[in-house]
Write a protein that holds these residues in place. Structure first.
Motif, PDB file in Angstrom:
ATOM      1  N   SER A   1     -52.182  18.385  86.397  1.00 31.94           N
ATOM      2  CA  SER A   1     -53.199  19.187  87.067  1.00 31.94           C
ATOM      3  C   SER A   1     -52.804  20.645  86.982  1.00 31.94           C
ATOM      4  O   SER A   1     -51.627  20.983  87.123  1.00 31.94           O
ATOM      5  N   TRP A   2     -53.787  21.528  86.768  1.00 33.49           N
ATOM      6  CA  TRP A   2     -53.458  22.938  86.600  1.00 33.49           C
ATOM      7  C   TRP A   2     -54.677  23.803  86.909  1.00 33.49           C
ATOM      8  O   TRP A   2     -55.814  23.312  86.959  1.00 33.49           O
ATOM      9  N   THR A   3     -54.455  25.097  87.113  1.00 34.85           N
ATOM     10  CA  THR A   3     -55.550  26.053  87.251  1.00 34.85           C
ATOM     11  C   THR A   3     -55.778  26.733  85.912  1.00 34.85           C
ATOM     12  O   THR A   3     -54.848  26.904  85.119  1.00 34.85           O
ATOM     13  N   LEU A   4     -57.020  27.113  85.675  1.00 34.51           N
ATOM     14  CA  LEU A   4     -57.397  27.795  84.442  1.00 34.51           C
ATOM     15  C   LEU A   4     -57.450  29.308  84.680  1.00 34.51           C
ATOM     16  O   LEU A   4     -57.504  29.757  85.832  1.00 34.51           O
ATOM     17  N   PRO A   5     -57.451  30.111  83.621  1.00 33.29           N
ATOM     18  CA  PRO A   5     -57.503  31.569  83.783  1.00 33.29           C
ATOM     19  C   PRO A   5     -58.762  32.021  84.508  1.00 33.29           C
ATOM     20  O   PRO A   5     -59.794  31.341  84.504  1.00 33.29           O
ATOM     21  N   ARG A   6     -58.672  33.179  85.090  1.00 33.67           N
ATOM     22  CA  ARG A   6     -59.767  33.738  85.868  1.00 33.67           C
ATOM     23  C   ARG A   6     -60.996  34.003  85.002  1.00 33.67           C
ATOM     24  O   ARG A   6     -60.891  34.438  83.852  1.00 33.67           O
ATOM     25  N   THR A   7     -62.173  33.742  85.568  1.00 35.95           N
ATOM     26  CA  THR A   7     -63.445  34.025  84.904  1.00 35.95           C
ATOM     27  C   THR A   7     -64.168  35.122  85.697  1.00 35.95           C
ATOM     28  O   THR A   7     -63.545  35.869  86.436  1.00 35.95           O
ATOM     29  N   GLY A   8     -65.487  35.165  85.570  1.00 38.43           N
ATOM     30  CA  GLY A   8     -66.259  36.139  86.335  1.00 38.43           C
ATOM     31  C   GLY A   8     -66.533  35.710  87.758  1.00 38.43           C
ATOM     32  O   GLY A   8     -67.281  36.377  88.479  1.00 38.43           O
ATOM     33  N   SER A   9     -65.933  34.608  88.190  1.00 44.58           N
ATOM     34  CA  SER A   9     -66.147  34.070  89.532  1.00 44.58           C
ATOM     35  C   SER A   9     -65.058  34.540  90.501  1.00 44.58           C
ATOM     36  O   SER A   9     -64.012  35.046  90.093  1.00 44.58           O
ATOM     37  N   ASP A  10     -65.301  34.319  91.794  1.00 45.34           N
ATOM     38  CA  ASP A  10     -64.287  34.610  92.800  1.00 45.34           C
ATOM     39  C   ASP A  10     -63.392  33.398  93.051  1.00 45.34           C
ATOM     40  O   ASP A  10     -62.520  33.438  93.924  1.00 45.34           O
ATOM     41  N   HIS A  11     -63.599  32.326  92.306  1.00 42.33           N
ATOM     42  CA  HIS A  11     -62.736  31.144  92.341  1.00 42.33           C
ATOM     43  C   HIS A  11     -62.077  30.982  90.970  1.00 42.33           C
ATOM     44  O   HIS A  11     -62.645  31.403  89.950  1.00 42.33           O
ATOM     45  N   LEU A  12     -60.918  30.324  90.943  1.00 40.07           N
ATOM     46  CA  LEU A  12     -60.320  29.922  89.677  1.00 40.07           C
ATOM     47  C   LEU A  12     -60.798  28.516  89.321  1.00 40.07           C
ATOM     48  O   LEU A  12     -60.926  27.664  90.207  1.00 40.07           O
TER      49      LEU A  12
ATOM     50  N   GLY B   1     -51.134  25.385  93.185  1.00 40.68           N
ATOM     51  CA  GLY B   1     -52.431  25.367  92.521  1.00 40.68           C
ATOM     52  C   GLY B   1     -53.518  26.076  93.298  1.00 40.68           C
ATOM     53  O   GLY B   1     -54.675  25.654  93.275  1.00 40.68           O
ATOM     54  N   PHE B   2     -53.174  27.162  93.981  1.00 40.76           N
ATOM     55  CA  PHE B   2     -54.175  27.893  94.758  1.00 40.76           C
ATOM     56  C   PHE B   2     -55.319  28.347  93.858  1.00 40.76           C
ATOM     57  O   PHE B   2     -55.099  28.808  92.738  1.00 40.76           O
ATOM     58  N   SER B   3     -56.553  28.241  94.366  1.00 36.07           N
ATOM     59  CA  SER B   3     -57.724  28.543  93.534  1.00 36.07           C
ATOM     60  C   SER B   3     -58.627  29.632  94.106  1.00 36.07           C
ATOM     61  O   SER B   3     -59.561  30.065  93.422  1.00 36.07           O
ATOM     62  N   TRP B   4     -58.371  30.063  95.334  1.00 39.11           N
ATOM     63  CA  TRP B   4     -59.257  31.047  95.967  1.00 39.11           C
ATOM     64  C   TRP B   4     -58.454  31.961  96.897  1.00 39.11           C
ATOM     65  O   TRP B   4     -57.534  31.497  97.557  1.00 39.11           O
ATOM     66  N   PRO B   5     -58.841  33.253  96.947  1.00 42.42           N
ATOM     67  CA  PRO B   5     -59.760  33.960  96.040  1.00 42.42           C
ATOM     68  C   PRO B   5     -59.098  34.245  94.699  1.00 42.42           C
ATOM     69  O   PRO B   5     -57.870  34.332  94.622  1.00 42.42           O
ATOM     70  N   ALA B   6     -59.880  34.386  93.659  1.00 46.68           N
ATOM     71  CA  ALA B   6     -59.332  34.512  92.310  1.00 46.68           C
ATOM     72  C   ALA B   6     -58.446  35.742  92.163  1.00 46.68           C
ATOM     73  O   ALA B   6     -57.489  35.735  91.399  1.00 46.68           O
ATOM     74  N   SER B   7     -58.760  36.817  92.899  1.00 45.85           N
ATOM     75  CA  SER B   7     -57.984  38.054  92.785  1.00 45.85           C
ATOM     76  C   SER B   7     -56.578  37.899  93.338  1.00 45.85           C
ATOM     77  O   SER B   7     -55.641  38.520  92.836  1.00 45.85           O
ATOM     78  N   PHE B   8     -56.402  37.057  94.351  1.00 45.70           N
ATOM     79  CA  PHE B   8     -55.080  36.776  94.923  1.00 45.70           C
ATOM     80  C   PHE B   8     -55.163  35.411  95.587  1.00 45.70           C
ATOM     81  O   PHE B   8     -55.369  35.310  96.790  1.00 45.70           O
ATOM     82  N   PRO B   9     -55.026  34.345  94.812  1.00 46.46           N
ATOM     83  CA  PRO B   9     -55.233  32.993  95.353  1.00 46.46           C
ATOM     84  C   PRO B   9     -54.309  32.677  96.530  1.00 46.46           C
ATOM     85  O   PRO B   9     -53.088  32.867  96.451  1.00 46.46           O
TER      86      PRO B   9
END
Length: 349
Positions: free
Chosen positions: A326-337, A301-309
């Motif tokens: 528990s899960w991660t959501l798709p990438r947004t305009g942030s640098d975190h997921l 469940g890596f969340s950071w950085p969004a480009s390559f968690p």
């Protein structure tokens, strides 16, 4: 001649499993041909063996690595699962060196890694649950806050926490989330949006001099839940000081004290903690709460950085509540997921 023909026919026949077994034995015989009778297999590859033992010891004794030198211990703990990448590399080197000693050491490193992180590889998610929560560090430099808000709302979460809110972006998030979430509160740079009523809203002092944490009571159909939202200070790598995390650690201790003093028995923590569950500097928080990813997630469940968690620093943690998925959501305009979880508030059934 008849006997020879009979033997040839027998060797070429047999069932499918028997033929596959014979091929496997021939393959292993070829692989081990250079090893048999070679007494040097225990003396070769000592460097590879030493490296494998070192990797195993770092994983096994990571809590003993001191933090007084640039917070080295916390840095290693943040990226601890990635030490597993050394295992296949060392395995190849052990095979190339034809070293039994190195192979044993690599096996040791493998066992240690699996003991620490093997449980995260399985899917522990379960169905059901009566509350869905989500958290997202939206990034102060986010160029599309309205799109980010819509993406998070589309997750179906009943309660959403946002961190790193700027004063100019808050109205955009409020407008984008208003149709989905009737109740909300923004305290400093963190905010909470909910489909259920909020009471007892207040900032939480995490010793920064400005507000980056809050607390609210969410009255869900299954009962009241104390929800904390926190954005702990960032951890920086500096040339002159190494991996510095003193301010983050001080804030984590203050957050842990606030949660420990909470009167409600059911508590959810949402936020960017700038640290993983392995980081001993977050013990004031992690010692009293469960990670939904560790208890009910699938994978790291890596969340950071969004480009390559590479690390799970955005956390959903619970106390007195049962995590189900528990899960991660798709990438947004942030640098975190964004991350989300489904939990059971009513644990009596």
């Amino acid at each position: 001649m008849a006997q020879q023909a009979y033997m040839t026919e027998t060797d070429n026949g047999g069932s499918g499993p028997e033929r596959r077994g014979a091929r496997f034995r021939r393959l292993t015989d070829r692989l081990l041909a250079g090893w048999r009778g070679d007494k040097r297999i225990w003396r070769r590859g000592l460097v590879v063996a030493t490296l494998a033992v070192l990797v195993a010891l770092i994983m096994l004794l990571h809590a003993q690595i001191p933090n007084r030198f640039g917070n080295l211990g916390s840095l290693i703990e943040t990226f601890l699962p990635w030490l597993g990448l050394a295992v296949p590399v060392l395995l190849v080197l052990a095979l190339v060196r034809k070293s039994a000693t190195a192979l044993v050491a690599v096996l040791l490193a493998s066992v240690v890694w699996l003991n620490l992180f093997g449980g995260l590889l399985s899917d522990k998610a379960a169905g059901g649950g009566d509350l869905t929560v989500a958290t997202h560090n939206v990034n102060a430099d986010n160029s599309d806050p309205s799109g980010t808000a819509r993406d998070v709302a589309a997750s179906g979460a009943d309660v959403v926490a946002l961190e790193e809110l700027t004063e100019t972006a808050v109205p955009t998030y409020e407008k984008a989330l208003a149709s989905t979430y009737k109740y909300h509160s923004v305290q400093g740079t963190v905010g909470l949006w909910s489909k259920y009523p909020l009471t007892g809203v207040r900032p939480v002092d995490i010793k920064l001099g400005w507000t980056r944490a809050m607390r609210a009571t969410v009255t869900t159909p299954a009962g009241q839940v104390a929800v904390y939202v926190a954005h702990l200070p960032s951890v920086r790598v500096k040339v002159e000081a190494g991996f510095t995390a003193h301010q983050r650690d001080k804030s984590a201790d203050a957050l842990g004290e606030a949660i420990a003093d909470e009167k409600l028995t059911r508590v959810v923590l949402l936020g960017d903690l700038n640290g993983t569950m392995n980081d001993r500097s977050l013990n004031a928080v992690t010692a009293q709460m469960r990670s939904t990813q560790g208890a009910a997630g699938s994978g790291f469940g890596f969340s950071w950085p969004a480009s390559f968690p590479m690390a799970r620093i955005d956390q959903i943690m619970v106390k007195g509540i049962e995590p189900l998925s528990s899960w991660t959501l798709p990438r947004t305009g942030s640098d975190h997921l964004p991350v989300a979880a489904r939990v059971n508030v009513d644990t009596s059934s």
